[in-house]
Design a protein around this motif. Sequence first.
Motif: not given
Length: 465
Positions: A168-192
């Motif tokens: 989930i973390t890997k997939h969300l990171t890819t989507i964030a990059q494509k959608e230009k969402i500026n977000i910390d890696g730790s924040a994505i891990e918390t969401i995951a």
Amino acid sequence: MGVALYRKYRSVKFDDVIGQDHIITTVKNMIKSGNIPHAFLLTGPRGVGKTSVARLIACSVNKIDYKDLDSQVDIIEIDGASNRKIDEIREIREQVNIVPTSLKYKVYIVDEVHMLTREAFNALLKTLEEPPEHVIFILATTEFHKLPPTIISRCIRFHFKPISKEDITKHLTTIAQKEKINIDGSAIETIASHSDGSFRDGITLLENFRSFATKVSQDDVEHNLGIAKASIVQSIIDAINASDSKQVYSLIDSMQYNGVNYVSLANDLSSKFRNSLIENTNIIAKDKVIELMDGLLEVQSSTQPKQKLVIVLLGATVAKDTPKPKQNTPKKSETPTEIPPEIDESPAKEQPSEDKEQKSDKNDSIEEIWDATLKILKTEQNTIYAISRMGKIANFQDNSLTIEFKFPFHAKRMNDSKNKILVEKYLSNTANGQINVSFIVAGGPAEDKNIQNISNIFGHPEVLE
């Protein structure tokens, strides 16, 4: 109007499906060999790809591109929740005999199939048993256990597993990059971590931060999702270890004004305790961990999650050791010079030896009887059990048991005639004889200041589950 991210990033080919390799490999081989079953059953938690795979199967067996799916009248998607009655299923039975308009197979995708009524299932059964050669059914459900065995036995079942936090973390990171969402890696891990193994939940949570003007931090995620900070969770654990009831309640109560979700907090605490058992880190006394985890499981289903969480955590601050029943015998002299009381030498009435043995046995086993009664209450009367387990045996004499509580509102609730009668009933059945019970507050009027302060905080409310 923008498209929701979970729809925008839905899998459009089998190779896009993540975390379900055991299913994709088998389905692709079935289609390639031409051994296509007439009915698929896709089960598993929400947001892990069941509907996406159902659509991919429909496209693959008919050799059409995924982007043309919505324009095909021979691929019919049905929501089992809104088309659950027998009339809708009868309409399907009438339509299945009509050959496809342009495709090789007419495919019916029935989502949330467990929502169908019993009559609707019976109407569907005959069609599933002997469908026309040009029809394929794909049933999907999150609640497999609610399906009739007769339906299950006529389908090829594929069970989808929850997606790992790493995927989930890997997939969300890819989507964030494509959608230009500026977000910390730790924040994505918390969401995951709070996606419960669901891609769709994770993507939806990420979309909450799509319009942030600044970089999204872990604090932003915790605040928006109602997640308690790790430092607060640790403070609660420290207060439990210190048996500091007032601090435990103060921490829980303060979270209400910080937007913390109590179910989420219960899950975070449960995860902490589970990990401590696995890693043998002993962040809390071992004799409390299992009981705490068991109680925390009930917070999610409670209609009053805050009150339930309070009961569970305050229960862990109460000393677990049950004192031995008090014996009503004269106190021994503390000074050797004290004159002993006069002894009455008149003949005393002797009880039959059999009665003495019975009384002794019952006195010795009252703790076992109380523990057995608690187990029955846990199964039969869970709300009463949640309060009763916080009590301690104070006295037992002449078939009368006294249970003491640390907090007045617990004793008040248990002295309610309805609750008291139930406890006496289970006690007496367990002991094979009548036992009366009374509930008191430890220390009575002279209870210490800490207990009185906590009582003042609560205001003697009714305890709700």
